[in-house]
Design a protein around this motif. Structure first.
Motif, PDB file in Angstrom:
ATOM      1  N   TRP A   1    -104.763 -18.752 -16.710  1.00  0.00           N
ATOM      2  CA  TRP A   1    -106.059 -18.068 -16.648  1.00  0.00           C
ATOM      3  C   TRP A   1    -105.949 -16.540 -16.572  1.00  0.00           C
ATOM      4  O   TRP A   1    -106.934 -15.870 -16.286  1.00  0.00           O
ATOM      5  CB  TRP A   1    -106.851 -18.574 -15.436  1.00  0.00           C
ATOM      6  CG  TRP A   1    -107.458 -19.916 -15.682  1.00  0.00           C
ATOM      7  CD1 TRP A   1    -107.069 -21.091 -15.139  1.00  0.00           C
ATOM      8  CD2 TRP A   1    -108.556 -20.219 -16.551  1.00  0.00           C
ATOM      9  NE1 TRP A   1    -107.841 -22.119 -15.609  1.00  0.00           N
ATOM     10  CE2 TRP A   1    -108.783 -21.613 -16.481  1.00  0.00           C
ATOM     11  CE3 TRP A   1    -109.367 -19.449 -17.387  1.00  0.00           C
ATOM     12  CZ2 TRP A   1    -109.775 -22.251 -17.206  1.00  0.00           C
ATOM     13  CZ3 TRP A   1    -110.368 -20.085 -18.112  1.00  0.00           C
ATOM     14  CH2 TRP A   1    -110.562 -21.478 -18.012  1.00  0.00           C
ATOM     15  N   HIS A   2    -104.769 -15.996 -16.766  1.00  0.00           N
ATOM     16  CA  HIS A   2    -104.575 -14.547 -16.627  1.00  0.00           C
ATOM     17  C   HIS A   2    -105.423 -13.785 -17.647  1.00  0.00           C
ATOM     18  O   HIS A   2    -105.564 -14.207 -18.797  1.00  0.00           O
ATOM     19  CB  HIS A   2    -103.118 -14.164 -16.863  1.00  0.00           C
ATOM     20  CG  HIS A   2    -102.165 -14.787 -15.894  1.00  0.00           C
ATOM     21  ND1 HIS A   2    -101.954 -16.132 -15.825  1.00  0.00           N
ATOM     22  CD2 HIS A   2    -101.372 -14.236 -14.956  1.00  0.00           C
ATOM     23  CE1 HIS A   2    -101.068 -16.387 -14.884  1.00  0.00           C
ATOM     24  NE2 HIS A   2    -100.708 -15.253 -14.331  1.00  0.00           N
ATOM     25  N   GLU A   3    -105.933 -12.625 -17.178  1.00  0.00           N
ATOM     26  CA  GLU A   3    -106.552 -11.651 -18.091  1.00  0.00           C
ATOM     27  C   GLU A   3    -105.464 -10.640 -18.433  1.00  0.00           C
ATOM     28  O   GLU A   3    -104.473 -10.525 -17.701  1.00  0.00           O
ATOM     29  CB  GLU A   3    -107.694 -10.904 -17.387  1.00  0.00           C
ATOM     30  CG  GLU A   3    -108.739 -11.780 -16.743  1.00  0.00           C
ATOM     31  CD  GLU A   3    -109.651 -12.434 -17.763  1.00  0.00           C
ATOM     32  OE1 GLU A   3    -109.645 -11.978 -18.925  1.00  0.00           O
ATOM     33  OE2 GLU A   3    -110.334 -13.399 -17.404  1.00  0.00           O
ATOM     34  N   LYS A   4    -105.706  -9.843 -19.468  1.00  0.00           N
ATOM     35  CA  LYS A   4    -104.700  -8.832 -19.865  1.00  0.00           C
ATOM     36  C   LYS A   4    -104.291  -7.960 -18.689  1.00  0.00           C
ATOM     37  O   LYS A   4    -103.118  -7.673 -18.466  1.00  0.00           O
ATOM     38  CB  LYS A   4    -105.270  -7.942 -20.973  1.00  0.00           C
ATOM     39  CG  LYS A   4    -104.995  -8.492 -22.343  1.00  0.00           C
ATOM     40  CD  LYS A   4    -105.184  -7.405 -23.373  1.00  0.00           C
ATOM     41  CE  LYS A   4    -104.586  -7.881 -24.666  1.00  0.00           C
ATOM     42  NZ  LYS A   4    -105.336  -7.669 -25.813  1.00  0.00           N
ATOM     43  N   GLU A   5    -105.304  -7.526 -17.886  1.00  0.00           N
ATOM     44  CA  GLU A   5    -105.019  -6.584 -16.798  1.00  0.00           C
ATOM     45  C   GLU A   5    -104.285  -7.235 -15.615  1.00  0.00           C
ATOM     46  O   GLU A   5    -103.871  -6.554 -14.691  1.00  0.00           O
ATOM     47  CB  GLU A   5    -106.286  -5.858 -16.328  1.00  0.00           C
ATOM     48  CG  GLU A   5    -107.499  -6.716 -16.028  1.00  0.00           C
ATOM     49  CD  GLU A   5    -108.286  -7.128 -17.292  1.00  0.00           C
ATOM     50  OE1 GLU A   5    -107.802  -6.950 -18.419  1.00  0.00           O
ATOM     51  OE2 GLU A   5    -109.386  -7.676 -17.117  1.00  0.00           O
ATOM     52  N   ASP A   6    -104.120  -8.552 -15.656  1.00  0.00           N
ATOM     53  CA  ASP A   6    -103.370  -9.220 -14.581  1.00  0.00           C
ATOM     54  C   ASP A   6    -101.862  -9.018 -14.718  1.00  0.00           C
ATOM     55  O   ASP A   6    -101.107  -9.283 -13.783  1.00  0.00           O
ATOM     56  CB  ASP A   6    -103.656 -10.732 -14.580  1.00  0.00           C
ATOM     57  CG  ASP A   6    -105.058 -11.034 -14.100  1.00  0.00           C
ATOM     58  OD1 ASP A   6    -105.580 -10.235 -13.299  1.00  0.00           O
ATOM     59  OD2 ASP A   6    -105.634 -12.051 -14.529  1.00  0.00           O
TER      60      ASP A   6
ATOM     61  N   MET B   1    -107.336 -18.192 -26.106  1.00  0.00           N
ATOM     62  CA  MET B   1    -108.528 -18.973 -26.458  1.00  0.00           C
ATOM     63  C   MET B   1    -109.772 -18.108 -26.544  1.00  0.00           C
ATOM     64  O   MET B   1    -110.670 -18.372 -27.344  1.00  0.00           O
ATOM     65  CB  MET B   1    -108.715 -20.103 -25.461  1.00  0.00           C
ATOM     66  CG  MET B   1    -107.626 -21.144 -25.661  1.00  0.00           C
ATOM     67  SD  MET B   1    -107.695 -22.408 -24.438  1.00  0.00           S
ATOM     68  CE  MET B   1    -108.982 -23.413 -25.095  1.00  0.00           C
ATOM     69  N   LYS B   2    -109.821 -17.065 -25.721  1.00  0.00           N
ATOM     70  CA  LYS B   2    -110.962 -16.135 -25.815  1.00  0.00           C
ATOM     71  C   LYS B   2    -110.960 -15.458 -27.177  1.00  0.00           C
ATOM     72  O   LYS B   2    -111.996 -15.305 -27.812  1.00  0.00           O
ATOM     73  CB  LYS B   2    -110.861 -15.080 -24.719  1.00  0.00           C
ATOM     74  CG  LYS B   2    -111.692 -15.437 -23.516  1.00  0.00           C
ATOM     75  CD  LYS B   2    -111.736 -14.286 -22.548  1.00  0.00           C
ATOM     76  CE  LYS B   2    -112.032 -14.837 -21.175  1.00  0.00           C
ATOM     77  NZ  LYS B   2    -111.579 -13.947 -20.114  1.00  0.00           N
ATOM     78  N   GLN B   3    -109.742 -15.062 -27.617  1.00  0.00           N
ATOM     79  CA  GLN B   3    -109.640 -14.420 -28.942  1.00  0.00           C
ATOM     80  C   GLN B   3    -110.137 -15.357 -30.027  1.00  0.00           C
ATOM     81  O   GLN B   3    -110.712 -14.943 -31.015  1.00  0.00           O
ATOM     82  CB  GLN B   3    -108.184 -14.054 -29.250  1.00  0.00           C
ATOM     83  CG  GLN B   3    -107.715 -12.804 -28.553  1.00  0.00           C
ATOM     84  CD  GLN B   3    -106.187 -12.707 -28.584  1.00  0.00           C
ATOM     85  OE1 GLN B   3    -105.502 -13.564 -29.135  1.00  0.00           O
ATOM     86  NE2 GLN B   3    -105.660 -11.655 -27.987  1.00  0.00           N
ATOM     87  N   LYS B   4    -109.902 -16.641 -29.830  1.00  0.00           N
ATOM     88  CA  LYS B   4    -110.309 -17.622 -30.847  1.00  0.00           C
ATOM     89  C   LYS B   4    -111.691 -18.195 -30.546  1.00  0.00           C
ATOM     90  O   LYS B   4    -112.097 -19.186 -31.151  1.00  0.00           O
ATOM     91  CB  LYS B   4    -109.301 -18.788 -30.890  1.00  0.00           C
ATOM     92  CG  LYS B   4    -107.888 -18.375 -31.129  1.00  0.00           C
ATOM     93  CD  LYS B   4    -107.594 -18.251 -32.618  1.00  0.00           C
ATOM     94  CE  LYS B   4    -106.296 -17.498 -32.804  1.00  0.00           C
ATOM     95  NZ  LYS B   4    -106.072 -16.949 -34.092  1.00  0.00           N
ATOM     96  N   SER B   5    -112.362 -17.627 -29.530  1.00  0.00           N
ATOM     97  CA  SER B   5    -113.703 -18.086 -29.105  1.00  0.00           C
ATOM     98  C   SER B   5    -113.760 -19.578 -28.828  1.00  0.00           C
ATOM     99  O   SER B   5    -114.737 -20.250 -29.156  1.00  0.00           O
ATOM    100  CB  SER B   5    -114.767 -17.748 -30.157  1.00  0.00           C
ATOM    101  OG  SER B   5    -114.643 -16.450 -30.556  1.00  0.00           O
ATOM    102  N   GLN B   6    -112.695 -20.102 -28.233  1.00  0.00           N
ATOM    103  CA  GLN B   6    -112.656 -21.554 -27.969  1.00  0.00           C
ATOM    104  C   GLN B   6    -112.923 -21.872 -26.513  1.00  0.00           C
ATOM    105  O   GLN B   6    -113.005 -23.029 -26.136  1.00  0.00           O
ATOM    106  CB  GLN B   6    -111.250 -22.095 -28.271  1.00  0.00           C
ATOM    107  CG  GLN B   6    -110.923 -22.199 -29.719  1.00  0.00           C
ATOM    108  CD  GLN B   6    -109.493 -22.682 -29.893  1.00  0.00           C
ATOM    109  OE1 GLN B   6    -108.717 -22.723 -28.949  1.00  0.00           O
ATOM    110  NE2 GLN B   6    -109.151 -23.058 -31.104  1.00  0.00           N
TER     111      GLN B   6
END
Ligand code: BTN
Length: 262
Positions: free
Chosen positions: A143-148, A164-169
């Protein structure tokens, strides 16, 4: 769906909201004689460790941080097969439960979209040249975000949710860490059975299917000397076979390799 569960791996689970390192704790209880298959899980590590003395950074409840105590019937030369089996178990679980295809980079990295999403740290305790026990540590970024991630890893690390966010899934699938853990242990147990029956070849065959190392240019360090070449194969015990530019063929047990383009 009822989850199929492993029989030995995870029969005993020890959970910590926070710990220095699940591998450290697993080693301690293994030395005290804990049962094979005991699993140590944490939501956060304060001194998570990676290979070659590196740190493994974590954020509370965002990833899978777990260590499994194993007592495999293999020689020290075959130890790499445990790391390869764990990599296959993670890759197949993520494909099955989330539909994402991961790649394996020799010896211990799992790659998503060119970045590291999972690392494996296999540590063995030896007695009279025989393996006493092995602690298999798995760190999977869920579940990490980039800033993590620390600044220096921003370009090198990723998580399942970033992808998955990048792929809108992300709205379609909720990733439950517990479900991933149960399934990884189930798959790992199947592969571990094969290892203990001496069938190392079927693990390397599966690993090759997911490899992002074979066929690529690599730089390797053997006895302090640098060599470049093409990674052409892995042996049954999991050594990397490299065809070097000087015409020689080298088998690398572990240590450092640099895969060009990854
Ligand atoms: C690497 O990529 O170098 C290996 C990383 C392994 C990280 C996991 S997280 C759970 C277990 N506990 C540790 O301290 N390390 C491993």
């Amino acid at each position: 769906m009822t989850e199929r569960e492993s029989k030995i791996l995870g029969k005993n689970v020890i959970y910590f909201p926070q710990i220095d390192s699940t591998n450290n704790y697993a080693k301690k209880i293994a030395q005290e004689g804990c049962e094979e298959g005991t699993v140590v899980i944490a939501d956060l590590q304060t001194s998570g460790r990676g290979r070659l003395g590196r740190k493994w950074s974590s954020k509370n409840k965002k990833g899978i941080l777990m260590s499994v105590v194993l007592k495999p019937e293999i020689s020290i030369e075959e130890l790499q097969i445990i790391t390869l089996a764990a990599s296959v178990a993670v890759v197949e679980t993520v494909k099955e439960l989330i539909g994402i295809g991961l790649g394996v980079k020799w010896p211990n990295d799992i790659i998503l979209d060119g970045r590291k999403v999972c690392g494996i740290l296999t540590e063995a305790s030896m007695e009279m040249d025989k393996i006493n026990f092995v602690v298999l540590g798995i760190g999977l970024n869920v579940w990490h975000e980039k800033e993590d991630f620390p600044d220096e890893l921003e370009e090198k690390a990723t998580s399942l949710s970033i992808y998955m966010k990048q792929k809108s899934q992300l709205n379609d699938i909720i990733i439950r860490r517990s479900r991933l853990i149960i399934r990884i242990l189930y798959k790992l147990e199947e592969l571990y059975d094969k290892i203990n029956k001496g069938d190392l070849g079927s693990i390397t065959t599966l690993w090759k299917k997911y490899s992002v190392t074979l066929g690529r240019e690599v730089l390797i360090s053997v006895k302090g000397e640098q060599h470049s070449g093409i990674a052409i194969d892995i042996t049954n015990e999991g050594k990397l076979v490299v065809e070097c530019t000087d015409g020689s063929r080298k088998e690398v047990l572990s240590g450092e390799i640099y895969v060009k383009g990854l």
